[in-house]
Write an enzyme that holds these catalytic residues in place. Structure first.
Site, PDB file in Angstrom:
ATOM      1  N   ARG A 139       0.828  -1.211   0.000  1.00  0.00           N
ATOM      2  CA  ARG A 139       0.000   0.000   0.000  1.00  0.00           C
ATOM      3  C   ARG A 139       0.855   1.250   0.000  1.00  0.00           C
ATOM      4  O   ARG A 139       0.531   2.229  -0.666  1.00  0.00           O
ATOM      5  CB  ARG A 139      -0.921  -0.008   1.226  1.00  0.00           C
ATOM      6  CG  ARG A 139      -2.014  -1.064   1.181  1.00  0.00           C
ATOM      7  CD  ARG A 139      -2.867  -1.004   2.427  1.00  0.00           C
ATOM      8  NE  ARG A 139      -3.905  -2.020   2.430  1.00  0.00           N
ATOM      9  CZ  ARG A 139      -4.745  -2.233   3.445  1.00  0.00           C
ATOM     10  NH1 ARG A 139      -4.627  -1.488   4.546  1.00  0.00           N
ATOM     11  NH2 ARG A 139      -5.655  -3.172   3.366  1.00  0.00           N
ATOM     12  N   VAL A 144      -4.807 -22.037   7.430  1.00  0.00           N
ATOM     13  CA  VAL A 144      -5.278 -22.680   8.660  1.00  0.00           C
ATOM     14  C   VAL A 144      -4.094 -23.175   9.472  1.00  0.00           C
ATOM     15  O   VAL A 144      -3.253 -23.922   8.965  1.00  0.00           O
ATOM     16  CB  VAL A 144      -6.217 -23.866   8.352  1.00  0.00           C
ATOM     17  CG1 VAL A 144      -6.654 -24.549   9.653  1.00  0.00           C
ATOM     18  CG2 VAL A 144      -7.442 -23.406   7.567  1.00  0.00           C
ATOM     19  N   GLY A 203      -1.305 -21.897  10.691  1.00  0.00           N
ATOM     20  CA  GLY A 203       0.076 -21.466  10.507  1.00  0.00           C
ATOM     21  C   GLY A 203       0.974 -22.508   9.880  1.00  0.00           C
ATOM     22  O   GLY A 203       0.729 -22.988   8.766  1.00  0.00           O
ATOM     23  N   GLY A 227       1.747  -9.248  22.372  1.00  0.00           N
ATOM     24  CA  GLY A 227       1.612  -9.280  20.922  1.00  0.00           C
ATOM     25  C   GLY A 227       0.831 -10.459  20.383  1.00  0.00           C
ATOM     26  O   GLY A 227       0.771 -10.670  19.168  1.00  0.00           O
ATOM     27  N   LYS A 254     -11.632 -20.867   9.602  1.00  0.00           N
ATOM     28  CA  LYS A 254     -10.758 -22.038   9.499  1.00  0.00           C
ATOM     29  C   LYS A 254     -11.564 -23.332   9.592  1.00  0.00           C
ATOM     30  O   LYS A 254     -11.257 -24.310   8.885  1.00  0.00           O
ATOM     31  CB  LYS A 254      -9.704 -21.976  10.600  1.00  0.00           C
ATOM     32  CG  LYS A 254      -8.751 -20.793  10.455  1.00  0.00           C
ATOM     33  CD  LYS A 254      -7.863 -20.631  11.674  1.00  0.00           C
ATOM     34  CE  LYS A 254      -6.930 -19.439  11.535  1.00  0.00           C
ATOM     35  NZ  LYS A 254      -6.137 -19.187  12.763  1.00  0.00           N
TER      36      LYS A 254
END
Length: 430
Positions: free
Chosen positions: A47, A134, A136, A189, A207
């Protein structure tokens, strides 16, 4: 080996995209050996050109013109990691139309409009791979699509959202409330500033739709998935589960019964002896049951830039090999066209905590409310006395509609001060 490089265009350079760039750069020689040709990154659509990034993108690759990038005739594979519905959908369709294969990590798009993408890929005779959508780094979609293609999968039960698993794990191990555990997840995080998609189950529902579609060869969308989040789970719920020898997890459950499919996402109590009960912190795990293979479990980091990029690169290698040989992998398998069962017809068990008047006959009246809706009681215990009297009831299997009607009846009874907790129970928690 081929000297002609396979050209890759990358859409998005956030936490996952940055790691894809890093792996493509650092592992260039290994990837070339595995694929059979050089793999060359020819463009990265973003972007903002001046946005800070985790890795340094080679000079001249950044562009804000994603449409032109995916339409380049020399692009062999487009990797999409921007997420969301638009412009991701339009860009993927444009890439397929121009002859590129696609690797995506976009669970929301695949769960909402996967059939459109699969049809476009089939029409173009190109690959659409999405392992990273789904859980990772956990390889779960390919085993369902390929390794178990000769088997009959009957159930998929999984922890597929790391944020909610971290929160519920902290509530279980420390006694913290939901808000306190969420705040810690945000500080570390694991949770976004706006955690709605995670804690209200939207992420897990997308998922679950993808898992059910692959497992049962039926088109399942996110709108077909019954969804509840964890924002109403209390420290008392978690403590009650502990008293039962259970733990609370946000589960994605897809089941095949009587040739109909049920798909749901909700918090549930599972016995601590179940393999999923030991999944801690932000990890994910998926438990698969099939007729021939029996029970299988897939475990690992379910999110994060590097783990997700690992799954992306795995798909990229497969797609690149297919391009070299002029073939495509397994596409969408939706031949079964099974009906999706409404949640009300799904059988489950309930754990119900009821604040009641502490007097003779109360237990009999509560039992009668369950019996009136053909719900059998498995266990019942009383906690506290007087104004603190509470009954904790665990039911046997019944339809969700029967159990919901029972809870509604309990809330209308004069002897019931409040129904303080209602949670489903999976497995053999006692």
């Amino acid at each position: 080996m081929s000297d002609k490089p396979l050209n890759v265009a990358l859409l998005g350079c956030g936490s996952v995209g940055s790691q894809v760039v890093r792996l493509l750069t650092e592992q260039a020689d290994d990837l070339e050996a595995r694929v059979g040709a050089p793999v060359r990154l020819v463009g990265v659509a973003v972007r903002r050109l001046d946005a800070p990034r985790e890795v340094e993108v080679p000079e001249g690759l950044l562009t804000t013109d994603a449409e032109s990038l995916v339409a380049r005739e020399d692009v062999d594979v487009v990797v999409e990691v921007i997420g969301g519905i638009e412009p991701a959908r339009s860009l993927i369709l444009r890439a397929l139309e121009h002859g590129a294969s696609v690797v995506s990590a976009n669970k929301a798009l695949l769960a909402e409009d996967g059939p459109t993408l699969f049809e476009a890929a089939g029409k173009a005779s190109r690959d659409l791979y999405y392992e990273a959508a789904v859980a990772g780094a956990i390889p779960i979609l390919r085993p369902l699509r390929e390794s178990l293609a000769g088997d009959r999968v009957t159930r998929v039960l999984g922890i597929v959202n790391g944020t909610t698993n971290f929160i519920l794990d902290k509530m279980d191990t420390s006694g913290a409330g939901f808000s306190e555990a969420l705040e810690e997840a945000q500080e570390l995080g694991y949770a976004e500033a706006d955690p709605t998609a995670d804690v209200e189950g939207f992420d897990a529902a997308a998922k679950a739709a993808i898992l059910a579609s692959l497992a049962f060869h039926t088109r399942v969308t996110a709108s077909d998935v019954y969804r509840e989040g964890i924002s109403e789970v209390t420290a008392a719920d978690v403590a009650s589960a502990r008293d039962m020898g259970a733990v609370v997890k946000l589960l994605a459950i897809a089941e095949l019964s009587d040739e109909r499919v049920s798909v749901r996402v909700h918090p549930a109590m599972i016995p601590r002896s179940h393999p999923l009960a030991s999944v801690r912190e932000a990890y994910n795990a998926v438990f698969v049951e099939s007729q021939a293979a029996g029970q299988l479990m897939f475990y690992g980091p379910g999110a994060g830039g590097a783990p997700t990029a690992s799954a992306v690169l795995g798909d990229l290698v497969t797609v690149a090999r297919n391009r070299l040989t002029g073939t495509t992998g397994a596409g969408e398998s939706a031949y079964a066209e099974r009906e999706v069962r409404p949640m009300g017809e799904t059988t489950t068990r309930y754990h119900v905590a009821i604040d009641v008047d502490d007097r003779a006959g109360v237990l009999a009246e509560v039992a009668q409310a369950f019996a009136a809706h053909d719900v059998s009681i498995q266990t019942v215990r009383q906690e506290g006395r007087g104004a603190d009297a509470q009954l904790v009831v665990v039911s046997h299997q019944a339809t969700d509609a029967q159990l919901a009607a029972t809870v509604d009846r309990l809330r209308q009874m004069e002897i019931v001060r409040d129904v303080t907790s209602v949670m489903r129970v999976e497995g053999d928690a006692e």
